[in-house]
Scaffold this motif. Sequence first.
Motif, PDB file in Angstrom:
ATOM      1  N   PHE A  54     -12.251  59.106  11.517  1.00 38.94           N
ATOM      2  CA  PHE A  54     -11.496  58.977  10.273  1.00 38.94           C
ATOM      3  C   PHE A  54     -10.555  57.789  10.405  1.00 38.94           C
ATOM      4  O   PHE A  54      -9.787  57.710  11.376  1.00 38.94           O
ATOM      5  CB  PHE A  54     -10.711  60.266  10.023  1.00 38.94           C
ATOM      6  N   VAL A  55     -10.605  56.893   9.423  1.00 41.36           N
ATOM      7  CA  VAL A  55      -9.710  55.748   9.421  1.00 41.36           C
ATOM      8  C   VAL A  55      -9.200  55.497   8.014  1.00 41.36           C
ATOM      9  O   VAL A  55      -9.806  55.949   7.029  1.00 41.36           O
ATOM     10  CB  VAL A  55     -10.395  54.458   9.937  1.00 41.36           C
ATOM     11  N   LEU A  56      -8.123  54.779   7.917  1.00 43.25           N
ATOM     12  CA  LEU A  56      -7.587  54.370   6.631  1.00 43.25           C
ATOM     13  C   LEU A  56      -8.222  53.059   6.192  1.00 43.25           C
ATOM     14  O   LEU A  56      -8.760  52.303   7.003  1.00 43.25           O
ATOM     15  CB  LEU A  56      -6.074  54.208   6.709  1.00 43.25           C
ATOM     16  N   THR A  57      -8.167  52.818   4.913  1.00 49.50           N
ATOM     17  CA  THR A  57      -8.690  51.561   4.363  1.00 49.50           C
ATOM     18  C   THR A  57      -8.117  50.370   5.119  1.00 49.50           C
ATOM     19  O   THR A  57      -6.907  50.308   5.371  1.00 49.50           O
ATOM     20  CB  THR A  57      -8.338  51.468   2.877  1.00 49.50           C
ATOM     21  N   GLY A  58      -9.012  49.453   5.463  1.00 47.04           N
ATOM     22  CA  GLY A  58      -8.605  48.289   6.218  1.00 47.04           C
ATOM     23  C   GLY A  58      -8.711  48.453   7.724  1.00 47.04           C
ATOM     24  O   GLY A  58      -8.557  47.476   8.475  1.00 47.04           O
ATOM     25  N   GLY A  59      -8.984  49.663   8.156  1.00 42.26           N
ATOM     26  CA  GLY A  59      -9.080  49.935   9.577  1.00 42.26           C
ATOM     27  C   GLY A  59     -10.413  49.514  10.163  1.00 42.26           C
ATOM     28  O   GLY A  59     -11.290  48.987   9.465  1.00 42.26           O
ATOM     29  N   SER A  60     -10.553  49.759  11.458  1.00 42.17           N
ATOM     30  CA  SER A  60     -11.756  49.360  12.193  1.00 42.17           C
ATOM     31  C   SER A  60     -12.273  50.507  13.048  1.00 42.17           C
ATOM     32  O   SER A  60     -11.508  51.365  13.484  1.00 42.17           O
ATOM     33  CB  SER A  60     -11.449  48.168  13.108  1.00 42.17           C
ATOM     34  N   LEU A  61     -13.565  50.475  13.263  1.00 41.90           N
ATOM     35  CA  LEU A  61     -14.217  51.393  14.193  1.00 41.90           C
ATOM     36  C   LEU A  61     -15.346  50.649  14.886  1.00 41.90           C
ATOM     37  O   LEU A  61     -15.920  49.711  14.309  1.00 41.90           O
ATOM     38  CB  LEU A  61     -14.807  52.612  13.464  1.00 41.90           C
ATOM     39  N   ARG A  62     -15.672  51.095  16.078  1.00 40.40           N
ATOM     40  CA  ARG A  62     -16.835  50.571  16.774  1.00 40.40           C
ATOM     41  C   ARG A  62     -17.762  51.734  17.097  1.00 40.40           C
ATOM     42  O   ARG A  62     -17.374  52.680  17.806  1.00 40.40           O
ATOM     43  CB  ARG A  62     -16.464  49.840  18.055  1.00 40.40           C
ATOM     44  N   LEU A  63     -18.953  51.667  16.561  1.00 39.73           N
ATOM     45  CA  LEU A  63     -19.968  52.672  16.836  1.00 39.73           C
ATOM     46  C   LEU A  63     -20.834  52.212  18.005  1.00 39.73           C
ATOM     47  O   LEU A  63     -21.091  51.020  18.172  1.00 39.73           O
ATOM     48  CB  LEU A  63     -20.849  52.900  15.618  1.00 39.73           C
TER      49      LEU A  63
END
Length: 127
Positions: free
Chosen positions: A11-20
């Motif tokens: 779960f992230v906020l708008t503008g955030g980042s994740l790496r799958l």
Amino acid sequence: QVHLVESGGGFVLTGGSLRLSCAASGRTFSSYNMAWFRLAPGKEREFVACISCSGGRTYYADSVKGRFTIFRDNAKNTVYLQMNNLSPEDTAGYYCAQDRARSRSVIISVPEGYDTWGQGTQVTVSS
């Protein structure tokens, strides 16, 4: 038997980042093109990105171009999807897939070209 296991969703906020990440086993990983697709509730499965065996060629859906980056580490049998500047429209289950053909010369964006899929990892982006 081939297995693909995704991780890194959340779960992230708008503008955030994740790496799958997608860890593969069962085939010579470096001989197969890889791809990421996503599936959101009420929508069709959507192509996200794909990458050639060596990692030298990539292709992106217009909706993620400039924000997402697909790359791979053949020594670790893993393909990644770096996702930046996320928006609620990116909320979906993300699935990695392995090409059904060994050493295919072209990278393709249709799911029919892939015969092995992971179980998926959920990405939720909230405003």
